[in-house]
Scaffold this active site. Structure first.
Site, mmCIF file in Angstrom:
data_model
loop_
_atom_site.group_PDB
_atom_site.id
_atom_site.type_symbol
_atom_site.label_atom_id
_atom_site.label_comp_id
_atom_site.label_asym_id
_atom_site.label_seq_id
_atom_site.Cartn_x
_atom_site.Cartn_y
_atom_site.Cartn_z
ATOM 1 N N HIS A 131 -7.204 59.646 -36.264
ATOM 2 C CA HIS A 131 -7.131 58.202 -36.017
ATOM 3 C C HIS A 131 -7.852 57.400 -37.108
ATOM 4 O O HIS A 131 -7.262 56.593 -37.814
ATOM 5 C CB HIS A 131 -7.811 57.859 -34.685
ATOM 6 C CG HIS A 131 -7.287 58.564 -33.492
ATOM 7 N ND1 HIS A 131 -6.097 58.242 -32.905
ATOM 8 C CD2 HIS A 131 -7.808 59.574 -32.747
ATOM 9 C CE1 HIS A 131 -5.895 59.015 -31.845
ATOM 10 N NE2 HIS A 131 -6.920 59.831 -31.726
HETATM 11 C C1 BDR Z 1 -10.350 56.326 -31.068
HETATM 12 O O1 BDR Z 1 -11.250 56.717 -30.032
HETATM 13 C C2 BDR Z 1 -12.130 57.709 -30.482
HETATM 14 O O2 BDR Z 1 -12.066 58.801 -29.634
HETATM 15 C C3 BDR Z 1 -11.719 58.057 -31.897
HETATM 16 O O3 BDR Z 1 -12.869 58.238 -32.707
HETATM 17 C C4 BDR Z 1 -10.911 56.872 -32.350
HETATM 18 O O4 BDR Z 1 -11.718 55.895 -32.966
HETATM 19 C C5 BDR Z 1 -8.958 56.816 -30.715
HETATM 20 O O5 BDR Z 1 -8.534 56.261 -29.504
#
Ligand code: BDR
Ligand code: CA
Length: 313
Positions: free
Chosen positions: A243
């Site tokens: 992500h």
């Molecule tokens: C986001 O939530 C966190 O778990 C990850 O680091 C990312 O920023 C994804 O939904």
């Protein structure tokens, strides 16, 4: 051209860690002025520790790391150990950091840094809940006109949600903060789940990280080994979505991505859809566009960029 000045606001998290490594490996394009931490994936003491672990892994103990808000503006903190493990960085065995936290609360650092630089020259990269940025905007409204842009990982439209059926984690943890940010008038680029779920670390891509044979390459591969089990089980996907590195990759190579300028509003009232990013992708309202909402990425190009940058360590 001189590098773009950025502040990374983050809650590491394995994918945050990879984003930090990507940024710190790209000094020709990005000057990291500071890392500001926030509570999110794990509580603040751990996100602040993890950010320093990663700076040390990168050999960049010169980067100031500041601790910020330990809870959302109006709600109890929700964390994501079910994804990231107890430490937030489960997977590799990395030494505890020696470098200290830098003085100054993240919120003050955001305000002071933005005031100290020319207006329109500092980009905020947000990789976690938006608490620090929203509190800064609330306390010092003059900074809104000084921020070049906020490039964030958060939200979803086509993928809808990952922490509830309708909300993405970073927005859901602090929806009031997200509402402040989206109403701020600051130019915003959103890297939602719609794009990050296309940046999947397949076995082949992870082997390429491991094959770098360096502490950073091996650590990234081991973080991904841990992180991917959640998404494989939940979505039946081919590997872990990276992500947060999408934020940094967008700054480095925006042509890898495509999206639309649209209106995005944040749901804060409904229990059922709390934290939903109500994205007017199809432009069915006359609400003014307030964000560039990214939908697609050239995943092969993204992993080529990331692997090349990690090979610099
Ligand atoms: C986001 O939530 C966190 O778990 C990850 O680091 C990312 O920023 C994804 O939904
Ligand atoms: Ca994150």
């Amino acid at each position: 051209m001189s590098p773009q000045k950025i502040i990374i606001d983050t809650d590491p998290g394995q994918d945050d860690a990879v984003a930090i490594l990507l940024a710190l490996a790209s000094p020709e394009e990005l000057e990291v002025l500071a890392i500001t931490t926030v509570a999110g994936n794990v509580p603040l003491d751990l996100t602040s520790k993890n950010a320093r672990i990663i700076c040390e892994l990168a050999g960049r103990t010169d980067i100031p790391v500041h601790a910020g808000c330990d809870a959302p503006i109006a709600r109890k903190l929700i964390t994501a150990e079910h994804v990231h493990g107890k430490t937030g960085l489960d997977g590799p065995t990395l030494p505890d950091p020696v470098m200290p936290l830098s003085d100054g609360h993240s919120v003050d650092v955001l305000i002071d840094t933005l005031r100290a630089h020319d207006a329109g020259t500092v980009t905020l990269c947000t990789l976690g809940p938006l608490t620090n940025v929203a509190v800064a905007l609330d306390r010092a409204p003059d900074i809104a006109g000084r921020i070049k842009q906020i490039v964030m990982m958060g939200g979803a439209y086509f993928e809808v949600g990952n922490i509830t059926p309708t909300a993405e984690f970073n927005i859901y943890v602090d929806p009031e903060a997200a509402k402040i940010v989206f109403a701020s008038g600051v130019p915003i680029v959103v890297l939602p789940l719609d794009v990050t779920h296309k940046a999947l670390v397949t076995a082949e891509r992870n082997d390429a990280f491991r094959a770098l044979g360096t502490p950073a390459g091996i650590a990234v591969a081991e973080m991904t080994d841990f992180f991917e089990r959640f998404d494989k089980e939940k979505y039946g996907s081919n590997g872990a979505p990276l992500h947060d590195p999408c934020v940094i990759a967008w700054l480095l190579e925006p042509d890898l991505f495509s999206g639309r300028e649209i209106n995005v509003e944040i749901e804060t009232g409904s229990e059922l859809t709390l934290g939903m990013t109500v994205a007017d992708w199809w432009r069915v309202t006359d609400r003014k566009a307030n964000a560039l909402f990214i939908k697609d990425v050239d995943a092969d190009g993204f992993f080529t960029l990331l692997t090349e940058r990690l090979s610099r360590y």
